[in-house]
Scaffold this active site. Structure first.
Site, PDB file in Angstrom:
ATOM      1  N   VAL A  95      23.525   7.451   2.141  1.00 45.26           N
ATOM      2  CA  VAL A  95      23.756   8.300   0.967  1.00 45.26           C
ATOM      3  C   VAL A  95      23.082   9.646   1.216  1.00 45.26           C
ATOM      4  O   VAL A  95      22.041   9.723   1.872  1.00 45.26           O
ATOM      5  CB  VAL A  95      23.175   7.631  -0.300  1.00 45.26           C
ATOM      6  CG1 VAL A  95      23.462   8.476  -1.539  1.00 45.26           C
ATOM      7  CG2 VAL A  95      23.766   6.229  -0.471  1.00 45.26           C
ATOM      8  N   ARG A 114      14.335  10.824  -8.497  1.00 45.19           N
ATOM      9  CA  ARG A 114      15.155  11.651  -7.591  1.00 45.19           C
ATOM     10  C   ARG A 114      16.227  10.765  -6.957  1.00 45.19           C
ATOM     11  O   ARG A 114      16.226   9.548  -7.092  1.00 45.19           O
ATOM     12  CB  ARG A 114      14.282  12.278  -6.493  1.00 45.19           C
ATOM     13  CG  ARG A 114      13.463  11.264  -5.703  1.00 45.19           C
ATOM     14  CD  ARG A 114      12.787  11.876  -4.483  1.00 45.19           C
ATOM     15  NE  ARG A 114      11.914  12.976  -4.830  1.00 45.19           N
ATOM     16  CZ  ARG A 114      10.644  12.849  -5.206  1.00 45.19           C
ATOM     17  NH1 ARG A 114      10.102  11.638  -5.295  1.00 45.19           N
ATOM     18  NH2 ARG A 114       9.916  13.899  -5.486  1.00 45.19           N
ATOM     19  N   TYR A 173      13.381  -2.024   8.243  1.00 47.89           N
ATOM     20  CA  TYR A 173      14.198  -1.711   7.069  1.00 47.89           C
ATOM     21  C   TYR A 173      15.288  -2.763   6.885  1.00 47.89           C
ATOM     22  O   TYR A 173      15.493  -3.284   5.776  1.00 47.89           O
ATOM     23  CB  TYR A 173      14.806  -0.322   7.239  1.00 47.89           C
ATOM     24  CG  TYR A 173      15.688   0.121   6.092  1.00 47.89           C
ATOM     25  CD1 TYR A 173      15.126   0.592   4.908  1.00 47.89           C
ATOM     26  CD2 TYR A 173      17.079   0.086   6.200  1.00 47.89           C
ATOM     27  CE1 TYR A 173      15.929   1.011   3.856  1.00 47.89           C
ATOM     28  CE2 TYR A 173      17.883   0.502   5.154  1.00 47.89           C
ATOM     29  CZ  TYR A 173      17.304   0.961   3.977  1.00 47.89           C
ATOM     30  OH  TYR A 173      18.111   1.371   2.934  1.00 47.89           O
ATOM     31  N   PRO A 206      24.986   0.018  -0.126  1.00 48.85           N
ATOM     32  CA  PRO A 206      25.684   1.238   0.281  1.00 48.85           C
ATOM     33  C   PRO A 206      25.476   1.586   1.747  1.00 48.85           C
ATOM     34  O   PRO A 206      24.479   1.195   2.371  1.00 48.85           O
ATOM     35  CB  PRO A 206      25.045   2.299  -0.618  1.00 48.85           C
ATOM     36  CG  PRO A 206      23.652   1.805  -0.841  1.00 48.85           C
ATOM     37  CD  PRO A 206      23.719   0.300  -0.804  1.00 48.85           C
ATOM     38  N   ILE A 227      19.200   8.539  -5.577  1.00 45.61           N
ATOM     39  CA  ILE A 227      20.084   7.528  -6.162  1.00 45.61           C
ATOM     40  C   ILE A 227      19.587   7.107  -7.540  1.00 45.61           C
ATOM     41  O   ILE A 227      20.359   6.974  -8.487  1.00 45.61           O
ATOM     42  CB  ILE A 227      20.197   6.306  -5.235  1.00 45.61           C
ATOM     43  CG1 ILE A 227      20.916   6.688  -3.937  1.00 45.61           C
ATOM     44  CG2 ILE A 227      20.937   5.169  -5.925  1.00 45.61           C
ATOM     45  CD1 ILE A 227      20.877   5.591  -2.886  1.00 45.61           C
ATOM     46  N   ASP A 238       3.852   2.874  -9.563  1.00 44.14           N
ATOM     47  CA  ASP A 238       3.704   2.439  -8.178  1.00 44.14           C
ATOM     48  C   ASP A 238       4.145   0.985  -8.137  1.00 44.14           C
ATOM     49  O   ASP A 238       3.420   0.086  -8.600  1.00 44.14           O
ATOM     50  CB  ASP A 238       2.245   2.580  -7.732  1.00 44.14           C
ATOM     51  CG  ASP A 238       1.974   1.990  -6.348  1.00 44.14           C
ATOM     52  OD1 ASP A 238       2.946   1.583  -5.670  1.00 44.14           O
ATOM     53  OD2 ASP A 238       0.792   1.937  -5.955  1.00 44.14           O
ATOM     54  N   LYS A 288      15.900  -5.373   3.732  1.00 39.70           N
ATOM     55  CA  LYS A 288      17.141  -5.351   2.961  1.00 39.70           C
ATOM     56  C   LYS A 288      17.894  -6.672   3.076  1.00 39.70           C
ATOM     57  O   LYS A 288      18.591  -7.078   2.120  1.00 39.70           O
ATOM     58  CB  LYS A 288      18.002  -4.165   3.389  1.00 39.70           C
ATOM     59  CG  LYS A 288      17.381  -2.803   3.044  1.00 39.70           C
ATOM     60  CD  LYS A 288      17.081  -2.679   1.552  1.00 39.70           C
ATOM     61  CE  LYS A 288      16.566  -1.300   1.180  1.00 39.70           C
ATOM     62  NZ  LYS A 288      16.303  -1.174  -0.273  1.00 39.70           N
TER      63      LYS A 288
END
Length: 290
Positions: free
Chosen positions: A189, A20, A156, A186, A22, A64, A160
């Site tokens: 999104v 699903r 998060y 990005p 991106i 997974d 990243k």
């Protein structure tokens, strides 16, 4: 003279979290360019459905990414059925929007397992397969939060940032081997991951197809840093040259933190419930230890 784009026709590409959002948009874009695409997703049905929509050369498998042995087995199966791996897109990940002090230890661990440890493992596996053949491309999905911290996205952003650092280290180690690395960063999104999150001032929310097009472009004409939108990359680079006080003023001018503080948590409830169940192997291992 501009380099001729590399052909993706016939290239074997594995995409994590490709059922699903991106990941699926990337799969569709690469399949249109003739790549042989393997879609891996925790939701096996969505992986199979996505692959079926791509045509006979596509493969959909349950995956997974927090099960590192299972991740390796996934890549083994891809190579057995489609051929040697040319491209790995480490796309699977989750995002929790919460004040850091309120985030549970399970949520912190889950994001680290999915967003960072799985990417490290995937990158290692790709290097082992690609370096002996002297060719390949590793695409690691990060975020603008991988270059700058944002309130409400503490864990998060940490994961990243880790993906960016990992990608830079891998790129340095792979220099001269024929294996390329790209890190994609990005802005928000339009996917379930950003449900309920308002936009920051002056930045337009991206479509998954925008990210997919940028990934295809980076594979055709290899480059390391892939910022979306490009001007956001310029602002981050500019900010890195400014004193901290001016950087803070710039951040406040775009009201990025204020936008996140206005997140509609009720609108995110469905996504975050699914995200909470997205690392079964890692959760099982932690339960066994405790």
């Amino acid at each position: 003279m501009a380099r001729e784009p590399r052909s993706l026709n016939g290239k074997v590409v594995a995409i994590t979290g490709g059922g699903r959002g991106i990941g699926r948009a990337i799969a569709e874009a690469l399949a249109r360019d003739g790549a042989r695409v393997a879609v891996g997703d925790l939701d096996q049905a969505s992986a199979e459905e996505a692959a079926a929509a791509l045509g006979d050369d596509a493969l959909g498998l349950g995956l997974d990414v927090t099960d590192h042995a299972g991740f390796t087995a996934f890549l083994d199966e891809v190579e057995r059925r489609l051929g040697p791996l040319d491209v790995l897109v480490n796309n699977a990940g989750i995002m929790v929007v919460r004040p850091l002090v309120e985030e549970s230890s399970d949520s912190v661990a889950r994001q680290i397992d999915l967003n960072l440890l799985a990417v490290i493992h995937g990158t290692q596996e790709a290097m082992r397969r690609m370096v002996p053949r002297g060719t390949g491309h590793i695409v690691n999905m990060s975020s603008l939060a991988g270059r700058s911290g944002f309130a409400m996205l503490g864990t998060y952003a940490a994961t990243k940032h880790g993906v960016v650092g990992l990608s830079e280290a891998a790129r340095a180690e792979l220099r001269g081997t024929g294996v390329e690395v790209s890190v994609v960063m990005p802005y928000f999104v339009r996917t379930e991951l950003t449900a309920g999150v308002p936009d920051a001032r002056g930045l337009r929310r991206l479509a998954p197809e925008d990210v997919a097009a940028a990934v295809v472009a980076a594979l055709e004409r290899p480059r390391f840093d892939v910022y979306l939108p490009r001007r956001a990359g310029f602002l981050i680079k500019l900010g890195g040259m400014l004193p901290r006080r001016l950087r803070d003023l710039l951040a406040r001018a775009f009201k990025a933190d204020e936008a996140l503080e206005r997140t509609d948590l009720a609108a995110r409830a469905g996504y975050e419930a699914r995200a909470a169940a997205s690392a079964p192997a890692a959760e099982e291992e932690r339960s066994a230890v405790t």
